[in-house]
Scaffold this active site. Structure first.
Site, PDB file in Angstrom:
ATOM      1  NE  ARG A 176       4.954   2.303  -2.043  1.00  0.00           N
ATOM      2  CZ  ARG A 176       6.124   1.725  -1.852  1.00  0.00           C
ATOM      3  NH1 ARG A 176       7.227   2.359  -2.132  1.00  0.00           N
ATOM      4  NH2 ARG A 176       6.196   0.493  -1.383  1.00  0.00           N
ATOM      5  CG  HIS A 177       0.305  -2.259  -0.073  1.00  0.00           C
ATOM      6  ND1 HIS A 177       1.075  -2.529   1.029  1.00  0.00           N
ATOM      7  CD2 HIS A 177      -0.892  -2.833   0.159  1.00  0.00           C
ATOM      8  CE1 HIS A 177       0.376  -3.247   1.887  1.00  0.00           C
ATOM      9  NE2 HIS A 177      -0.824  -3.454   1.390  1.00  0.00           N
ATOM     10  N   PRO A 178       1.515   0.590   1.330  1.00  0.00           N
ATOM     11  CG  PRO A 178       0.463   0.510   3.396  1.00  0.00           C
ATOM     12  CD  PRO A 178       0.193   0.453   1.936  1.00  0.00           C
TER      13      PRO A 178
END
Lengths: 390, 390
Positions: free
Chosen positions: B227-229
């Site tokens: 996932r994107h942070p």
């Protein structure tokens, strides 16, 4: 000493990451970058965390040294300004969905007819052609679809995203490369050309090993964890106080590693004598090596292995990397000046190191939204031969 | 239509990955690349798996369209040939450990004095300067030391290597960019210059988000999994038949996603109404979304979400990516011709798509070791104005 792109002007309609990353490189090479932003909010990344002194540190890291003007490309008075800028620009960069620039009247064909010297650089998720050209894509979508995620992660588990936004960054780097090739070409032909970078294309181009495996008729590679897929030992190991890497890429280096660990005979044992055998017995070898490495801190092992000529290094987090003496010695952590009395911030330095390119440790600030409007308009009024404003 | 780098000659001493990746791009832009290899074994990657018809598919994918001559740079007769080639070259590329070229008498200062127009491009692990300049480094060492590994992997677990060799590839891309900038510069100054690419520098430059987090005073980011942070939902989800990605990067896209899933009220629930709230409740949201997505195949969801304008896509392995209609439509899987009756092989296409650059679906073969010696010597004998041989 003039920088390579001194006296060139890049008119930059791009936002978020791929395009601004490209124009940051061109700015570092000496070009003047005029960032055309949407009135009101500007580049989306102005609202991206983290913030400091009311400004996005993310935005400032990608846009320092650029100028900003806010233009509504549907409003006649702003279109007139934009077209005056086009007449002075060497390069136009844009990252709209394919078709948007055409609808604005600023597609490549139209602009090439009016400004034949203009280089027109587009970057999009899937490119200007193909069945999915009009679909939206973000970094993570192309990392997933292009295959990079499928080879990243722990063995036997689900793939993970590459922590760096390689979908955008690789595309931005190709865009910069193509702009430079087109500039060189223009010196010969007098003409600009159209550049069509697709984030998805870039992903396929960076997987030399995985693509070769499939091209040779093998199965698609899977995530291999913290190791190289086909070289052993070439992975992370636990020391007493944390992880470090040993990259013994051939038999000679493996022998040196075994000598350094005090087990010279490992290198000639049938289980480990060749890279193929080591790959077969990689888990066993890792446990045997860690029986030694766990006993002492990583600094001990790195020092010992460096003296033995075995490639090795720490696994650093980004805060550690930003204090690494080698990285600091290379001026790879710079200071971006703050505007209007704000404190400076740190940012990644310019990796483009050329004998003909200055490499200052402090860079000018990122622009306020529309903050250079007056200066840009004054420069336009000075006429086509006024040269770049300062 | 001449390609941008037509009539330029790149003398390429590099081996393995970063340098050959660079010269493959310059070759795609029209330059003639003469690969100078070590007699006997040549480029190490000639021995890299996988193999087909007795040749390395890996090597061929990175070296097609180049010519090869084997030279021992310590032997007087070969040095003479090398120096005649230098006199005709526009660019020299090398990736020896810093100091090696000096000892051979071919350091930048010496060559710049004799061949002032020559562009001298070096790529190394840590660069030509700094305390660690002389230490060896491989892709995995710089991925680890530069911090990219520390942000790649599953949350709460050990970091993993990026499956693509971004340590080498990013360095090779910077080298190509700098060669092009130096060529443009040479048109103005008449002089070549020195390029000093460090693999480690490149790693710091590609982590815009993580560097900003640290620059803002926050802790160093950790692996965030698939996932994107800092954006939610922006990750992989399970469908009935496998993984796919949903990248709903803002409130509008999230509302569209909730509508498409049949739960429009999720978008306004306090737990999910803002990106900050969604990040806080990311695991809960993922489970709720998967309660829906697990019921149907990914093709169903991708089609539905695309129609709703939500960025989405499959998680493809590399074999699937190499058959993806969009990737094929972009000519991103090409055929490299086989030499001497061998079958052609597939390779990654050229992501550099410019209106002034041909993009053939079939490319010339990679060279046999020393296979172009006679042709290269004959070309030298034709004299300095003979132009490129074909």
């Amino acid at each position: 000493m003039p920088s390579p792109l001194e006296n060139l002007m890049i008119l930059d309609l791009t936002h978020v990451l791929a395009g601004p990353f490209c124009s940051q490189s061109l700015s570092a090479l000496g070009a003047r970058v005029i960032k055309v932003e949407r009135p009101g909010t500007g580049d989306d990344t102005r609202a991206f965390p983290p913030f400091k002194d009311g400004e996005s540190v993310y935005f400032n890291g990608l846009n320092h040294g650029k100028q900003s003007i806010a233009l509504d490309l549907k409003a006649p008075e702003d279109r007139e300004i934009f077209e005056r800028l086009l007449a002075r620009a060497d390069v136009l960069l844009e990252n709209y969905r394919p078709g948007v620039m055409d609808r604005l009247g600023y597609g490549y064909e139209a602009l090439h007819a009016r400004f034949p010297h203009l280089i027109y650089g587009s970057v999009s998720g899937y490119g200007q052609t193909g069945p999915d050209a009009l679909k939206p894509a973000y970094d993570m979508v192309v990392q997933a679809r292009g295959g990079v995620m499928s080879i990243t992660g722990e063995k036997g588990r689900e793939p993970v995203r590459v922590g760096a936004s390689v979908g955008d960054i690789v595309a931005g780097m190709y865009l910069a490369q193509e702009v430079l090739a087109a500039l060189y070409d223009r010196d010969r032909t007098g003409l600009g050309q159209m550049i069509d970078v697709a984030m998805l294309d870039g992903q396929l181009s960076i997987m030399e090993h995985a693509v070769a495996m499939v091209a040779a008729g093998g199965p698609a590679p899977e995530p291999a964890g913290a190791r190289h897929p086909s070289i052993t030992p070439f992975e992370t190991f636990h020391a007493e106080d944390g992880l470090f890497v040993i990259a013994a890429g051939n038999d000679t280096l493996f022998q040196r590693l075994c000598d350094a660990l005090g087990h010279p005979h490992w290198a000639t044992a049938p289980r480990f004598a060749t890279n193929a055998a080591r790959c077969e017995n990689a888990r066993l070898l890792k446990r045997m090596i860690e029986l030694e490495t766990l006993l002492r801190p990583k600094a001990h092992w790195i020092d010992l292995l460096e003296k033995a000529g075995v490639p090795t290094g720490e696994v650093q987090n980004v805060a550690q990397a930003m204090q690494d003496p080698q990285i600091l010695a290379r001026n790879m952590v710079i200071e971006v000046a703050g505007r209007d009395g704000r404190a400076p911030q740190k940012a990644a330095g310019n990796p483009i190191k050329m004998s003909g390119l200055p490499d200052p440790a402090t860079r000018p600030p990122a622009p306020a939204l529309d903050g250079d409007r007056a200066a840009i308009l004054a420069w336009l009024d000075e006429g086509p031969d006024a040269g770049p404003a300062t």
